[in-house]
Enzyme design. Structure first.
Site, PDB file in Angstrom:
ATOM      1  N   GLU A 229       0.878  -1.176   0.000  1.00 46.40           N
ATOM      2  CA  GLU A 229       0.000   0.000   0.000  1.00 46.40           C
ATOM      3  C   GLU A 229       0.907   1.214   0.000  1.00 46.40           C
ATOM      4  O   GLU A 229       1.560   1.508   1.003  1.00 46.40           O
ATOM      5  CB  GLU A 229      -0.907  -0.011   1.233  1.00 46.40           C
ATOM      6  N   CYS A 263      -1.915   9.316   2.954  1.00 43.24           N
ATOM      7  CA  CYS A 263      -1.765   8.726   1.618  1.00 43.24           C
ATOM      8  C   CYS A 263      -2.903   9.204   0.733  1.00 43.24           C
ATOM      9  O   CYS A 263      -2.739   9.313  -0.471  1.00 43.24           O
ATOM     10  CB  CYS A 263      -1.740   7.207   1.706  1.00 43.24           C
TER      11      CYS A 263
HETATM   12  P1  NAD Z   1       8.826   4.501   4.093  1.00 42.98           P
HETATM   13  O1  NAD Z   1       8.771   3.740   2.789  1.00 42.98           O
HETATM   14  O2  NAD Z   1       9.950   5.425   4.293  1.00 42.98           O
HETATM   15  O3  NAD Z   1       8.854   3.486   5.327  1.00 42.98           O
HETATM   16  C1  NAD Z   1       7.835   2.529   5.544  1.00 42.98           C
HETATM   17  C2  NAD Z   1       8.379   1.384   6.375  1.00 42.98           C
HETATM   18  O4  NAD Z   1       9.351   0.657   5.609  1.00 42.98           O
HETATM   19  C3  NAD Z   1       9.094   1.819   7.658  1.00 42.98           C
HETATM   20  O5  NAD Z   1       8.709   0.936   8.700  1.00 42.98           O
HETATM   21  C4  NAD Z   1      10.562   1.658   7.305  1.00 42.98           C
HETATM   22  O6  NAD Z   1      11.383   1.412   8.424  1.00 42.98           O
HETATM   23  C5  NAD Z   1      10.521   0.444   6.385  1.00 42.98           C
HETATM   24  N1  NAD Z   1      11.650   0.301   5.456  1.00 42.98           N
HETATM   25  C6  NAD Z   1      12.442   1.265   4.933  1.00 42.98           C
HETATM   26  N2  NAD Z   1      13.346   0.716   4.084  1.00 42.98           N
HETATM   27  C7  NAD Z   1      13.109  -0.614   4.060  1.00 42.98           C
HETATM   28  C8  NAD Z   1      13.686  -1.715   3.344  1.00 42.98           C
HETATM   29  N3  NAD Z   1      14.700  -1.553   2.500  1.00 42.98           N
HETATM   30  N4  NAD Z   1      13.169  -2.958   3.551  1.00 42.98           N
HETATM   31  C9  NAD Z   1      12.131  -3.155   4.390  1.00 42.98           C
HETATM   32  N5  NAD Z   1      11.554  -2.145   5.089  1.00 42.98           N
HETATM   33  C10 NAD Z   1      12.028  -0.896   4.923  1.00 42.98           C
HETATM   34  O7  NAD Z   1       7.410   5.228   4.203  1.00 42.98           O
HETATM   35  P2  NAD Z   1       6.897   6.183   5.393  1.00 42.98           P
HETATM   36  O8  NAD Z   1       7.612   7.475   5.334  1.00 42.98           O
HETATM   37  O9  NAD Z   1       6.862   5.452   6.664  1.00 42.98           O
HETATM   38  O10 NAD Z   1       5.379   6.414   4.977  1.00 42.98           O
HETATM   39  C11 NAD Z   1       4.969   7.402   4.070  1.00 42.98           C
HETATM   40  C12 NAD Z   1       4.512   6.773   2.774  1.00 42.98           C
HETATM   41  O11 NAD Z   1       3.517   5.778   3.054  1.00 42.98           O
HETATM   42  C13 NAD Z   1       3.850   7.758   1.844  1.00 42.98           C
HETATM   43  O12 NAD Z   1       4.291   7.511   0.530  1.00 42.98           O
HETATM   44  C14 NAD Z   1       2.356   7.420   1.977  1.00 42.98           C
HETATM   45  O13 NAD Z   1       1.580   7.796   0.883  1.00 42.98           O
HETATM   46  C15 NAD Z   1       2.399   5.952   2.185  1.00 42.98           C
HETATM   47  N6  NAD Z   1       1.179   5.464   2.830  1.00 42.98           N
HETATM   48  C16 NAD Z   1       0.313   4.716   2.098  1.00 42.98           C
HETATM   49  C17 NAD Z   1      -0.876   4.276   2.649  1.00 42.98           C
HETATM   50  C18 NAD Z   1      -1.854   3.460   1.846  1.00 42.98           C
HETATM   51  O14 NAD Z   1      -2.800   2.958   2.427  1.00 42.98           O
HETATM   52  N7  NAD Z   1      -1.694   3.318   0.538  1.00 42.98           N
HETATM   53  C19 NAD Z   1      -1.172   4.595   3.989  1.00 42.98           C
HETATM   54  C20 NAD Z   1      -0.251   5.360   4.726  1.00 42.98           C
HETATM   55  C21 NAD Z   1       0.930   5.790   4.135  1.00 42.98           C
END
Ligand code: NAD
Length: 457
Positions: A229, A263
């Site tokens: 997501e 999001c």
């Molecule tokens: P992010 O991608 O920076 O991090 C998300 C998670 O992934 C964190 O827990 C992080 O520690 C982990 N992570 C980072 N690198 C990784 C890797 N290489 N392997 C595995 N895990 C890893 O995103 P964020 O800043 O936490 O969230 C913001 C983003 O999330 C925005 O783009 C937003 O639109 C999206 N979002 C989407 C929804 C949806 O329902 N579609 C809901 C909420 C947020």
């Protein structure tokens, strides 16, 4: 042993220092989850439901402290933090009501001594790597139905919402969910990456497209069920027959709620030229009325930006837009002093050459573009690599339906925005991800349909 430091984004103060997981502890936790899962799946559904019902009761009992914790680590205004936990209660109620129907074995054929059945079997051990912006919602959309359907969950909260993640674990365990059936992993993306390579049966991720793409690259060859997501650049079109004041008030809220860190925040607004000037004026008046400040105050509407590096992204989008001819209606810059603050910002006279209309902002800034007709509005709404939500404001339902049918988005809104329902599936097109949560489909997604062919011997 590495540590994870937690900072309050509103003040810059360090509020906690946690021991982070190591590659060895991630392996041990994944093995313990594997060992614990079968017994949990064998527990009666009624008992699993009772655990989740007790978890729900503890949210009600502790809502004020849990909300304050969330505000302290991500800068969300306290009223919205409480509202998020309150909102999770309704989602839990939906899951508790719907799980029986979504998991009951179906007999789809019975004739001439032959029966065919579909059984809904738990996936097994699922990893949930989560985002920080709505940790109760995006976490709850996964761990509640995953636990109800008999899975063990390895939960990696965002490094910007880890205190909330630990609180979730504490409450689930005291509600009766066994320690190894719900396990929290503490750390940054490195810990998330270490989790991916464990023996898991499903990966449920919420976060950015950039991280989602890395995860897909790692997990693809292993044929592990994967749901991603991801981000959005969600558009709304305001038709010339829309009620200008109502549309402006609703969309300003949709763009700025949670400090624009949603999001499905409204990030692009297209307005018919006949009402463009009136709409921009009404929208800007609403935004300038939003109170920015201490997120612990009940009347604060705009809180801190959670991640400090995002301030530079927001500033670059504003500067790029202004350099290319946009008009700054309000805001436009960081607020000086401690913490991460960006003024709520409205840009008019924007177009698709500008990053603010193409790249996810994930902060309190929004662009408003003038369009000549419905055709142009639909073309612009679809001119994106994302496809999470889209909306149309008009009193004419038929017109809205016809327009939204042509927009590639998982969720569409008529005269509303920035809204999520537990009863409806949540999914995105293209770079907004794959798979879905919520609705009965979002319960079934934590199970695998097993086909039974049964002939009496
Ligand atoms: P992010 O991608 O920076 O991090 C998300 C998670 O992934 C964190 O827990 C992080 O520690 C982990 N992570 C980072 N690198 C990784 C890797 N290489 N392997 C595995 N895990 C890893 O995103 P964020 O800043 O936490 O969230 C913001 C983003 O999330 C925005 O783009 C937003 O639109 C999206 N979002 C989407 C929804 C949806 O329902 N579609 C809901 C909420 C947020």
């Amino acid at each position: 042993m590495s540590t994870l430091e937690i900072f309050n984004p509103a003040t810059g103060a360090r509020i906690a220092q946690l021991q982070a997981d190591t590659p060895a502890s991630v392996v041990a936790k994944a093995q313990a989850a594997r060992a614990a899962q079968a017994a949990w799946a064998a527990t009666a559904l009624a008992d699993r439901k009772a655990c989740i019902a007790r978890f729900r009761a503890s949210l009600v009992a502790e809502i004020d402290t849990l909300a304050a914790l969330l505000t302290s680590e991500m800068g969300k205004p306290i009223g919205m933090a409480r509202g998020e936990i309150q909102g999770l209660l309704g989602r839990i109620d939906f899951f508790l009501d719907a799980v029986d129907l979504a998991t009951t074995t179906e007999t789809v054929y019975a004739q001439d001594g032959m029966r065919e059945q579909i059984e809904h079997v738990a996936l097994g051990v699922v990893a949930n790597i989560s985002a920080w912006n709505y940790p109760w919602f995006v976490g709850g959309n996964v761990f509640v139905p995953a636990l109800l359907t008999g899975n063990a969950v390895l939960y990696k909260p965002s490094e910007f919402a880890t205190l909330t993640g630990l609180a979730i674990a504490r409450l689930l365990h005291s509600a009766g969910v066994p320690q190894d059936v719900f396990t929290t992993l503490v750390g940054t993306g490195e810990v998330g990456a270490a989790l991916l390579v464990q023996d898991i049966d499903g990966l449920f991720f919420t976060g950015s497209h950039a991280t989602g793409a890395k995860i897909a690259h790692t997990l693809g060859p292993r044929m592990v069920k994967m749901q991603l997501e991801l981000g959005g650049k969600d558009p709304t079109y305001v038709c010339e027959d829309a009620h200008v004041a109502n549309a402006a008030a609703s969309l300003a809220d949709g763009a700025m709620f949670n400090t624009g860190q949603g999001c499905c925040s409204v990030e692009r607004v297209y307005v018919h030229e006949a009402i463009y000037d009136a709409f921009v004026a009404a929208f800007t008046t609403t935004v300038t009325g939003f109170k920015m400040g201490d997120p612990t105050h009940e009347d604060t509407y705009i809180g801190a930006v959670t991640r400090a590096p995002q301030l530079a992204v927001l500033q670059a989008q504003v500067d790029d837009a202004v350099a290319k001819g946009a008009r700054l209606e309000c805001g436009g810059k960081q607020r000086s002093g401690p913490g991460n603050w960006f003024e709520p910002t409205v840009l008019s006279q924007v177009d698709h050459r500008m990053d603010v209309m193409r790249e996810e902002s994930f902060g309190p800034i929004v662009g408003i573009q003038k369009v000549a007709n419905d055709q142009e509005a639909v073309a612009l709404m679809n001119d994106t690599r994302y496809g999470l939500t889209a909306g149309v404001f008009t009193p004419n339902e038929q017109r809205a339906r016809a327009l939204l049918a042509r927009v590639r988005a998982g969720t569409v809104y008529w005269n509303c925005c920035d809204r999520v329902s537990p009863r409806l599936p949540w999914s995105g097109y293209a770079d907004s991800g794959m798979g879905l949560t919520l609705s009965t489909y979002g319960i079934a997604t934590f199970t695998r349909p097993k086909a039974w062919h049964l002939r009496q011997g």
